[in-house]
Design an enzyme around this catalytic site. Structure first.
Site, PDB file in Angstrom:
ATOM      1  N   HIS A   7      14.204  22.669 -24.001  1.00  0.00           N
ATOM      2  CA  HIS A   7      14.411  20.976 -24.816  1.00  0.00           C
ATOM      3  C   HIS A   7      14.572  21.156 -26.213  1.00  0.00           C
ATOM      4  CE1 HIS A   7      13.027  20.130 -20.833  1.00  0.00           C
ATOM      5  NE2 HIS A   7      13.929  19.040 -20.640  1.00  0.00           N
ATOM      6  N   ARG A  13      15.308   9.878 -21.655  1.00  0.00           N
ATOM      7  CA  ARG A  13      14.252  10.671 -21.564  1.00  0.00           C
ATOM      8  C   ARG A  13      13.025   9.900 -21.966  1.00  0.00           C
ATOM      9  NH1 ARG A  13      18.355  14.815 -22.952  1.00  0.00           N
ATOM     10  NH2 ARG A  13      18.264  16.373 -21.437  1.00  0.00           N
ATOM     11  N   ARG A  23      15.009   7.111 -17.040  1.00  0.00           N
ATOM     12  CA  ARG A  23      14.235   8.175 -16.126  1.00  0.00           C
ATOM     13  C   ARG A  23      12.794   8.089 -16.333  1.00  0.00           C
ATOM     14  NH1 ARG A  23      15.745  14.509 -17.087  1.00  0.00           N
ATOM     15  NH2 ARG A  23      14.084  14.355 -18.921  1.00  0.00           N
ATOM     16  N   GLU A  42      18.854  17.958  -9.358  1.00  0.00           N
ATOM     17  CA  GLU A  42      18.420  19.349 -10.502  1.00  0.00           C
ATOM     18  C   GLU A  42      17.888  20.347  -9.622  1.00  0.00           C
ATOM     19  OE1 GLU A  42      16.481  17.751 -13.749  1.00  0.00           O
ATOM     20  OE2 GLU A  42      15.192  16.563 -12.752  1.00  0.00           O
ATOM     21  N   ASN A  47      21.204  21.039 -16.536  1.00  0.00           N
ATOM     22  CA  ASN A  47      20.412  22.147 -16.980  1.00  0.00           C
ATOM     23  C   ASN A  47      19.472  22.709 -16.020  1.00  0.00           C
ATOM     24  OD1 ASN A  47      21.616  20.779 -19.429  1.00  0.00           O
ATOM     25  ND2 ASN A  47      19.754  19.461 -19.759  1.00  0.00           N
ATOM     26  N   ASP A  48      18.677  21.813 -15.435  1.00  0.00           N
ATOM     27  CA  ASP A  48      17.720  22.398 -14.238  1.00  0.00           C
ATOM     28  C   ASP A  48      18.417  22.985 -13.329  1.00  0.00           C
ATOM     29  OD1 ASP A  48      14.876  22.179 -15.467  1.00  0.00           O
ATOM     30  OD2 ASP A  48      15.382  20.137 -15.509  1.00  0.00           O
ATOM     31  N   ARG A 101      15.081  28.572 -18.336  1.00  0.00           N
ATOM     32  CA  ARG A 101      15.893  27.952 -19.448  1.00  0.00           C
ATOM     33  C   ARG A 101      15.345  27.929 -20.566  1.00  0.00           C
ATOM     34  NH1 ARG A 101      15.656  21.538 -17.915  1.00  0.00           N
ATOM     35  NH2 ARG A 101      16.272  21.190 -20.216  1.00  0.00           N
ATOM     36  N   CYS A 147      24.454  14.260 -16.190  1.00  0.00           N
ATOM     37  CA  CYS A 147      23.686  13.911 -17.590  1.00  0.00           C
ATOM     38  C   CYS A 147      23.105  15.213 -18.098  1.00  0.00           C
ATOM     39  CB  CYS A 147      22.633  12.620 -17.094  1.00  0.00           C
ATOM     40  SG  CYS A 147      21.260  13.433 -16.215  1.00  0.00           S
TER      41      CYS A 147
HETATM   42  C1  PEP Z   1      18.844  18.458 -16.748  1.00  0.00           C
HETATM   43  O1  PEP Z   1      17.880  18.884 -16.138  1.00  0.00           O
HETATM   44  O2  PEP Z   1      20.019  18.562 -16.813  1.00  0.00           O
HETATM   45  C2  PEP Z   1      18.364  17.215 -17.539  1.00  0.00           C
HETATM   46  C3  PEP Z   1      19.215  16.336 -17.871  1.00  0.00           C
HETATM   47  O3  PEP Z   1      17.082  16.950 -17.637  1.00  0.00           O
HETATM   48  P1  PEP Z   1      16.117  17.626 -18.683  1.00  0.00           P
HETATM   49  O4  PEP Z   1      17.099  18.611 -19.660  1.00  0.00           O
HETATM   50  O5  PEP Z   1      15.493  16.606 -19.279  1.00  0.00           O
HETATM   51  O6  PEP Z   1      15.324  18.628 -18.074  1.00  0.00           O
HETATM   52 MG    MG Z   2      15.880  18.328 -15.915  1.00  0.00          MG
END
Ligand code: PEP
Ligand code: MG
Length: 756
Positions: A360, A466, A502, A604, A627-628, A638, A675
């Site tokens: 993050h 977020r 979210r 995700e 991302n997830d 990550r 996203c």
């Molecule tokens: C993701 O996982 O791609 C996402 C947008 O959520 P975050 O990065 O806040 O986990």
């Molecule tokens: Mg995520």
């Protein structure tokens, strides 16, 4: 012998300088293994030599003066093979190279082990004895284990070498992972992380009264803090969660515990910090040894409270610091609250020893448009206040750059700024490809939404808010009223657009200081929707706050994070319906006057990809959290810098899954957007467009860049590139394919420093 191993490694890591560390190492290894000689050779990358840095046994005049080629002698052989070599009579080996005037002739047996860090041989550790014999398995195992431990410690310690022993005017180059593009040339501002019990060294002080005052002050501050949290929480969270905070309050009133610490200060003359460490650690030990799991857990609470006390005793006043010039924030682990501590206009770069590309902190750096490099081995104390250059494209850090490097990077920086100006000029252009295909471009936000500056003319709304970020910056769960205010500000600010909020996505690496969760595998644990469904109290308050905040603007969409099964969606939907009915009744509104908000699910977790048909029956839209999804698909944390190279957003599996999601969504007639960070990444963007995605949400900083790119590419070209990429076997090939495409368009500056 093995019991000494840990001590040797620890002392090595703690030594003040690298020469001290390696001298100590050879002395201790020689004694522990009962050797006649122990030596260490260190690889010098610049000269491509193995230099004899320390020896207990060889003549002192050859130490520091012996430099082998990387393939010379038996030491060179260990380097080349990257494996231990055990010989009864070293002089008989054909590759043996005699070292004149070293007294080496007295030693027959030889055991050399490579010291490896991140696949590179950093040096060779050598044990020798006079007696011609092979070292036994135990000795071999000891030296190998010692070398493995030394690998990472030496990796870090090597950073000292250029700083301390090499002439001035020599810049130090370090390599990390590129986490946010851009270049920065500024002073390093090192922030130390929160102190833990093991960080404290036991010290005494004659100023007993002063130490006692410090301790009592810290207890009071801590108690106030916990009671404030407890009062706020009482009506908001379940009994279980409340009890958790209450336990902390009770511990701070525990007479036996407090008295034990005060005795250490008064009678043993320990400083307040040392007394806390000594008492807390002894309590922890006692509790940890208990059979009863409930009592075992108490150890965690004592540790937490002890560390909180230490925090209050040592906390820096960084919040109050005046930053007169731009800085590059450097820390062992940069946290979101550290980022928030520095004024945005002074934060010019981020360097974190720990953390992965999709952590993050990396996301926030990209959102703020600040170059970031993560996962570089740095000794923080050595770079505090030095000038450093960071290249967020290549992941390089240059400490104390010399004149010519500074000049080179200043040129690149100038080009970067020129490019940025060019890109910004086009901000009022529509989000349309060169061949006329419109793309919905949305914004990801969460922190400082009011600071996001971009042209709203060609913008399709908020694709991801977020909501956990304001929770993370607060010292207790925000009340419903506080949440309403925060959400209302955003919903009203973008009242002409849909705003996708979210629900709370905590757990994983997103911690709330006032709701600690300790888990072995936090990313596979109590996270996102799993946690909020277990805490309907927290969930309901948040949903009600979102609904109430949207009563005027009516532009709310709700999105659920970390969904892995349809049951979770059904449960969440029913709670949302309940909250919506409550709000309708309370305000005497009909469903026409206050329609149920559109509901969506983040894709995700890989299992969600395979239930799109069922999800489409329950919700109105899907949004892919790349991302997830990448983290779970590739089984790569990550946040973990050790495996940052494996977090490959262009991995063929990622491309295949993105294609599958789009196909499934089209087949089941449900809106799908992106996203995750892939949408704002130049190559990711091209891939997504080539696959057929037309709705993309990204941070404000990337918007103009994305628009500029859109305006210069055509869909048929991207479809051709993506079709080719889908046949690729690895991410590197796929990436190169798109880099070549960007180069043919003169757009290479989007993936590397400078304009070209
Ligand atoms: C993701 O996982 O791609 C996402 C947008 O959520 P975050 O990065 O806040 O986990
Ligand atoms: Mg995520």
């Amino acid at each position: 012998m093995f019991s000494q191993l840990r001590q040797i490694v620890e002392q090595f890591g703690e030594a003040e300088t690298l020469p001290d560390a390696i001298n100590l190492l050879v002395q201790q290894t020689k004694t522990t293994m009962n050797l006649d000689c122990c030596s260490i050779f260190i690889t010098n990358k610049e000269t491509q030599k193995l230099s004899l840095m320390a020896s207990e046994g060889l003549a002192s005049q050859v130490v520091g003066a012996t430099h082998f080629n990387l393939d010379e002698g038996i030491v060179g052989l260990v380097y080349q093979k990257g494996e231990p070599i055990n010989l009864a009579n070293v002089a008989e080996h054909p590759q043996f190279k005699y070292l004149p005037s070293s007294n080496e002739e007295q030693f027959s047996s030889f055991l050399g082990t490579p010291i490896i860090h991140k696949r590179q041989v950093m040096g060779v550790l050598v044990a020798q004895q006079k007696l011609p014999r092979l070292f036994n398995k135990l000795e071999e195992s000891f030296l190998v284990t010692l070398s493995v431990h030394l690998g990472s410690v030496l990796g870090k310690a090597m950073m000292d070498l250029p700083n301390k022993s090499i002439k001035k005017n020599r810049s130090l180059h370090l390599q990390g992972s590129p986490a946010s593009p851009g270049i920065s040339i500024n002073k390093a501002h090192v922030l130390q992380g929160h102190i833990v019990l093991s960080d404290v060294t036991i010290e005494t002080s004659e100023q007993t009264a002063h130490e006692l005052r410090l301790f009592r002050g810290a207890v009071q501050t801590c108690a106030d803090e916990f009671s404030k949290v407890a009062t706020t929480l009482k009506d908001q969270v379940s009994k279980d969660a409340f009890v958790l905070f209450d336990v902390y309050g009770h511990l701070l009133k525990d007479k036996a515990l407090l008295a034990a610490i005060e005795v250490q200060i008064q009678e043993n003359k320990l400083t307040a910090k040392s007394a806390i460490k000594r008492v807390a650690e002894s309590y922890i030990k006692q509790f940890e040894n208990m059979q009863d799991t409930y009592l075992k857990e108490r150890a965690v609470e004592i540790r937490d409270v002890g560390q909180r006390l230490l925090y209050h005793l040592t906390k820096h006043n960084d919040e109050k610091q005046n930053f007169s010039e731009g800085i590059i924030l450097v820390a062992e682990e940069v946290t979101i609250s550290m980022l928030a501590m520095i004024p945005v206009n002074k934060l010019k770069g981020v360097v974190s020893v720990r953390g992965g590309l999709s952590s993050h902190v990396a996301i926030l750096s990209r959102a703020l448009g600040i170059p970031a490099v993560l996962g570089a081995s740095i000794r923080l104390k050595n770079i505090a206040d030095s000038y450093i250059i960071i290249d967020g494209y290549a992941g390089t850090i240059i400490v104390d750059p010399n004149k010519s490097l500074k000049a080179k990077y200043n040129v690149l920086l100038k080009e970067e700024n020129e490019m940025k100006a060019l890109v910004d000029q086009g901000s009022d252009q529509p989000a349309m490809t060169k061949d006329g295909c419109f793309i919905e471009v949305l914004l990801n936000t969460g922190l400082n939404a009011h600071l996001d500056r971009f042209n709203e003319q060609h913008f399709a709304g908020i694709g991801l808010y977020r909501s956990e970020l304001p929770f993370m910056l607060s010292s207790a769960f925000p009340t419903e009223q506080q949440q309403i205010k925060t959400y209302q500000r955003l919903l009203e600010q973008y009242k002409n657009f849909p705003v996708t909020m979210r629900t709370l996505d905590i757990g994983g690496d997103k911690e709330l200081s006032y709701f600690p969760i300790t888990e072995e595998n936090p990313f596979l644990g109590w996270r996102g929707i799993r946690l909020t469904l277990d805490h309907p109290d927290i969930f309901r308050i948040q949903i009600r706050a979102m609904l109430r905040a949207s009563m005027n603007s009516k532009n709310l969409r709700i999105m659920l994070p970390m969904v892995g099964s349809i049951g979770e969606v059904e449960e969440a939907k029913s709670l949302i319906q309940q909250a919506w009915k409550e709000v309708c009744i309370e305000h005497e509104l009909t469903a026409e006057q206050f329609p149920f908000p559109e509901l969506g699910v983040m894709i995700e977790v890989p299992s969600a990809v395979f239930i799109i048909k069922q999800l489409a029956e329950q919700v109105d839209f899907l949004s892919v959290g790349t991302n997830d999804l990448t983290q779970y698909l590739l089984a790569v944390d990550r946040n973990n810098s050790r495996v940052a190279d494996l977090f490959d957003s262009y991995h063929p599996a990622v491309l295949q899954v993105m294609q599958l999601i789009l196909q499934q969504s089209q087949e089941h007639n449900i809106e799908v957007s992106i996203c995750g960070e892939l949408a704002g990444d130049p190559i990711g963007l091209l891939i997504l467009l080539g696959l057929g995605y037309r709705k993309l949400s990204m941070n404000a900083f990337n918007m103009n860049k994305v628009k500029y790119l859109l305006n210069h590419v055509t869909i048929p070209e991207l479809e051709t590139c993506t079709a080719m990429a889908l046949k690729g076997h690895d991410g590197q090939f796929i990436k190169q394919h798109f880099v070549d495409y960007l180069d043919t368009k003169g757009l290479g500056g989007f993936v590397r420093a400078g304009k070209k």
